[in-house]
Design a protein around this motif. Sequence first.
Motif: not given
Length: 484
Positions: A56-65, A202-207, A215-217
């Motif tokens: 999950g860290l590779g999908q959302g980073g620590w904050g996303g996870l 990354t350059d994703a929205a809300g990164a 945010y999608l992460g």
Amino acid sequence: MSEEAVIHVHGADYEKVDSSYFEHRQLKQGAAGWVLLAGLGVAYVISGDFAGWNFGLGQGGWGGLLIATILMATMYTAMVFSLAELSSMIPTAGGGYGFARRAFGPIGGFLTGTAILLEYAVAPAAIAVFIGAYTQSLIGFGGWPVYLAFYIVFVGIHLYGVGEALKLMFVITAVAATALLVFVIAMIPHFSVANLFDIPPTDAAGASAFLPFGYLGIWAAIPFAIWFFLAIEGVPLAAEEAQDPKKNLPKGLIVGMLILLLFAALILVVGPGGAGSATIMASGDPLIAALESEAAYGGRTWVSGFVNLVGLAGLVASFFSIIFAYSRQVFALSRAGYLPRFLSLTGSRKTPWIALVVPGTLGFVLSLTGEGDLLILMAVFGATISYILMTASHIVLRRREPDLERPYRTPGGVVTSGIALVLACVAFVAGFLVDPMVVLYAAIFYALMAAYFFFYSRHHLVAQAPEEEFEVIKRAEAELGGMA
């Protein structure tokens, strides 16, 4: 088995069977009290603390996870309170299938049971892959021979007897919990907030540093946050082998969930915080990778060796206990006629031996892919479908049968189960964000099983099965009343 009559009920045909049918389909009664049931609940899940969550860290980073884990912790806690009530009302080996059967009829029961079966058949395969990774780190040897050896040994123990299996599982789980505590203590001196946020945005929205994949992460991290808790819902499957199930099932479920919440919080903070999120986000053995990282101990130490060796117990505990779960789900569905009836035959030690061997063989074949993260997605797909149907069952039964005996009542009632239902729907969609093709494969399996039900098994259900008998009697009485 002789057919004495066929009863048509709500789009399904029920065959009455003679007493010999159930003589060959009996489980050992009274093998587990609430302590063993709580241990079973922790054992189902504890491997998720050793491996799987870190993807999950590779999908959302620590904050996303972190956010995904909070959401899923809320979902599971609310669901466990709901299942505690349902299991006290309907204590049968069918577990979630029995709950949905009561609420939605045979179609709902089958769809729920099949979803649980998909989850429990695939989850051990994922765990076997992680066991291989840990043995590779420990002795330099892993791969399919390890997967096969573990399947043979632990299916064999279950064939020997449920009481022996549950007691051994409890000991293994206690050892695994000790390894987690050693890991936490060893990593605390190396904790740094900066380590949590070392994945470049990354350059994703809300990164941002907190959400490097935007945010999608958060959503994409949900399937791996689920791995912290996945399979706790399997405790009710032990209903027919429990002591005083109406009392002990709710207690075992809730105590087990509280322990899992504590472990999830500790591991999610000290693992990435001690080693760095980027260091462990793709590791098959993240706790060992964390201990041996440059940010922590910089190589092999007695601590990493201990956690590696003893940590195998955590993976084994879940592997071992989910074998129990899938066998009881197959047993219940087969006994009632939803799956081929020969699958529910039990041996002289009252263990469902065919229901142990057949899914175990399937799981071993799946483990040969070596793709633990993708197998997680397949398991989560089945799990989230069952969560949607089980929490909806709680709501429907509260509305439809308010006077039904409820030895335990869910705090907050349908509000609690409603929260779990909404979050389960969110979790169901999340898997498609990570790898739609893997979820599609799981959906194809689900569709084939559903086709089997609609075209065959719904015309050959067993009237006297515990999960079916109440409904058959109720409908028959209603029809007789209408004729009068």
